[in-house]
Design a protein around this motif. Structure first.
Motif, PDB file in Angstrom:
ATOM      1  N   THR A 116       1.044  10.355   3.624  1.00 30.62           N
ATOM      2  CA  THR A 116       0.448   9.004   3.301  1.00 30.62           C
ATOM      3  C   THR A 116      -0.887   8.686   3.510  1.00 30.62           C
ATOM      4  O   THR A 116      -1.687   8.186   2.788  1.00 30.62           O
ATOM      5  CB  THR A 116       1.253   7.966   3.977  1.00 30.62           C
ATOM      6  N   ARG A 117      -1.474   9.359   4.499  1.00 32.71           N
ATOM      7  CA  ARG A 117      -2.871   9.227   5.052  1.00 32.71           C
ATOM      8  C   ARG A 117      -3.918   9.945   3.766  1.00 32.71           C
ATOM      9  O   ARG A 117      -4.585   9.483   3.430  1.00 32.71           O
ATOM     10  CB  ARG A 117      -3.218   9.834   6.299  1.00 32.71           C
ATOM     11  N   ARG A 118      -3.173  11.137   3.315  1.00 27.51           N
ATOM     12  CA  ARG A 118      -3.855  11.781   2.486  1.00 27.51           C
ATOM     13  C   ARG A 118      -3.953  11.147   1.030  1.00 27.51           C
ATOM     14  O   ARG A 118      -5.053  11.158   0.317  1.00 27.51           O
ATOM     15  CB  ARG A 118      -3.183  13.347   2.146  1.00 27.51           C
ATOM     16  N   ARG A 175      -5.947   5.577  -0.878  1.00 27.21           N
ATOM     17  CA  ARG A 175      -7.438   5.586  -1.560  1.00 27.21           C
ATOM     18  C   ARG A 175      -8.253   4.906  -0.365  1.00 27.21           C
ATOM     19  O   ARG A 175      -8.344   3.733   0.056  1.00 27.21           O
ATOM     20  CB  ARG A 175      -7.430   4.928  -2.897  1.00 27.21           C
ATOM     21  N   TRP A 176      -9.184   5.596   0.380  1.00 31.42           N
ATOM     22  CA  TRP A 176      -9.879   4.989   1.494  1.00 31.42           C
ATOM     23  C   TRP A 176     -11.106   4.531   0.758  1.00 31.42           C
ATOM     24  O   TRP A 176     -11.965   3.844   1.252  1.00 31.42           O
ATOM     25  CB  TRP A 176     -10.299   6.101   2.458  1.00 31.42           C
ATOM     26  N   SER A 177     -11.799   5.346  -0.184  1.00 34.78           N
ATOM     27  CA  SER A 177     -13.000   5.158  -0.668  1.00 34.78           C
ATOM     28  C   SER A 177     -13.428   3.828  -0.943  1.00 34.78           C
ATOM     29  O   SER A 177     -14.865   3.143  -0.668  1.00 34.78           O
ATOM     30  CB  SER A 177     -13.468   6.130  -1.725  1.00 34.78           C
ATOM     31  N   GLY A 222      -6.001   0.483  -1.455  1.00 38.38           N
ATOM     32  CA  GLY A 222      -5.539   1.467  -0.545  1.00 38.38           C
ATOM     33  C   GLY A 222      -3.718   1.525  -0.927  1.00 38.38           C
ATOM     34  O   GLY A 222      -3.021   2.387  -0.417  1.00 38.38           O
ATOM     35  N   LEU A 223      -3.303   0.297  -1.331  1.00 36.10           N
ATOM     36  CA  LEU A 223      -2.020   0.023  -1.551  1.00 36.10           C
ATOM     37  C   LEU A 223      -1.315   0.840  -2.676  1.00 36.10           C
ATOM     38  O   LEU A 223      -0.182   1.070  -2.950  1.00 36.10           O
ATOM     39  CB  LEU A 223      -1.492  -1.261  -1.486  1.00 36.10           C
ATOM     40  N   VAL A 281      -1.934  -2.062  -8.712  1.00 40.27           N
ATOM     41  CA  VAL A 281      -2.730  -2.168  -7.558  1.00 40.27           C
ATOM     42  C   VAL A 281      -4.137  -2.613  -8.332  1.00 40.27           C
ATOM     43  O   VAL A 281      -4.864  -3.692  -8.075  1.00 40.27           O
ATOM     44  CB  VAL A 281      -2.958  -1.285  -6.730  1.00 40.27           C
ATOM     45  N   ASP A 282      -4.597  -1.911  -9.419  1.00 44.62           N
ATOM     46  CA  ASP A 282      -5.690  -2.165 -10.065  1.00 44.62           C
ATOM     47  C   ASP A 282      -5.876  -3.469 -10.637  1.00 44.62           C
ATOM     48  O   ASP A 282      -7.022  -4.079 -10.548  1.00 44.62           O
ATOM     49  CB  ASP A 282      -5.931  -0.928 -11.078  1.00 44.62           C
ATOM     50  N   ALA A 283      -4.714  -3.925 -11.183  1.00 46.57           N
ATOM     51  CA  ALA A 283      -4.579  -5.406 -12.136  1.00 46.57           C
ATOM     52  C   ALA A 283      -4.904  -6.514 -10.920  1.00 46.57           C
ATOM     53  O   ALA A 283      -5.420  -7.232 -10.912  1.00 46.57           O
ATOM     54  CB  ALA A 283      -3.399  -5.562 -12.526  1.00 46.57           C
ATOM     55  N   VAL A 284      -4.016  -6.167  -9.752  1.00 45.75           N
ATOM     56  CA  VAL A 284      -4.094  -7.234  -8.628  1.00 45.75           C
ATOM     57  C   VAL A 284      -5.799  -7.235  -7.973  1.00 45.75           C
ATOM     58  O   VAL A 284      -6.236  -8.360  -7.834  1.00 45.75           O
ATOM     59  CB  VAL A 284      -3.140  -6.780  -7.548  1.00 45.75           C
TER      60      VAL A 284
END
Length: 192
Positions: A7-9, A12-14, A56-57, A137-140
């Protein structure tokens, strides 16, 4: 805890790192040109970090794990367990930077308001994921950005600020609505 490393990998942290860096650079630039820090600049900085954390979701494995016995609620909780401490650290960093750079800090969003804003984003992701899948997620995130812009422009658009930013005015009420929506959206239906 075998879920932690994969999950950590894939989180999307950036976007959160970039939003935090941009907010810190903005605060530094405002200090460099010797301008007072305005409340709206601080609100936008903090809210952008929350929106960055919402990125990141994104669940790239969603379509592959439908047949597996891993519920949407569990996958969302795994991401939140990783994202919330990182978000808290980023917000604390920005608060400390603001206090160090400026002698007068204007009123801005508190922890309850930021939590409510983030909870709305999580609830929206949980609901929209059922409809849009991987693009949810992109839409939200796009919707949250538009909401933030409209909320900050409320006076110019002749919209009541209470209607434009309910998370600012009534954070507890917004939380009380967003959390059950998230729970229901991730525990009912096809993905449960």
């Amino acid at each position: 805890m075998e879920w932690l490393t994969p999950t950590r990998r894939v989180v999307r942290w950036s976007p959160m790192i970039m939003a935090t860096s941009l907010a810190a650079a903005t605060l530094g630039f405002i200090r460099l040109i010797d301008r007072p820090l305005r409340s709206d600049a601080l609100i936008v900085s903090m809210a952008m970090v929350v929106i960055g954390a919402l990125c990141g979701l994104h669940d790239p494995a969603r379509d592959f794990v439908h047949a597996m016995p891993v519920s949407a609620a569990r996958r969302l909780m795994h991401r939140l367990v990783l994202l919330v401490p990182a978000l808290l650290a980023a917000l604390l960093l920005l608060r400390a930077l603001t206090a160090a750079l400026f002698s007068v800090v204007p009123p801005a969003t508190g922890w309850a308001e930021l939590l409510a804003f983030g909870a709305v984003g999580v609830a929206a992701c949980a609901v929209v994921t059922r409809r849009l899948g991987m693009r949810a997620v992109d839409a939200v995130v796009s919707g949250m950005l538009v909401w933030l812009v409209v909320a900050l422009s409320a006076e110019r658009l002749h919209i009541s600020s209470e209607l434009a930013m309910p998370w600012w005015r009534w954070p507890l009420a917004v939380l009380c609505v967003a959390v059950p929506i998230t729970v229901v959206a991730t525990t009912r239906g096809v993905e449960a």
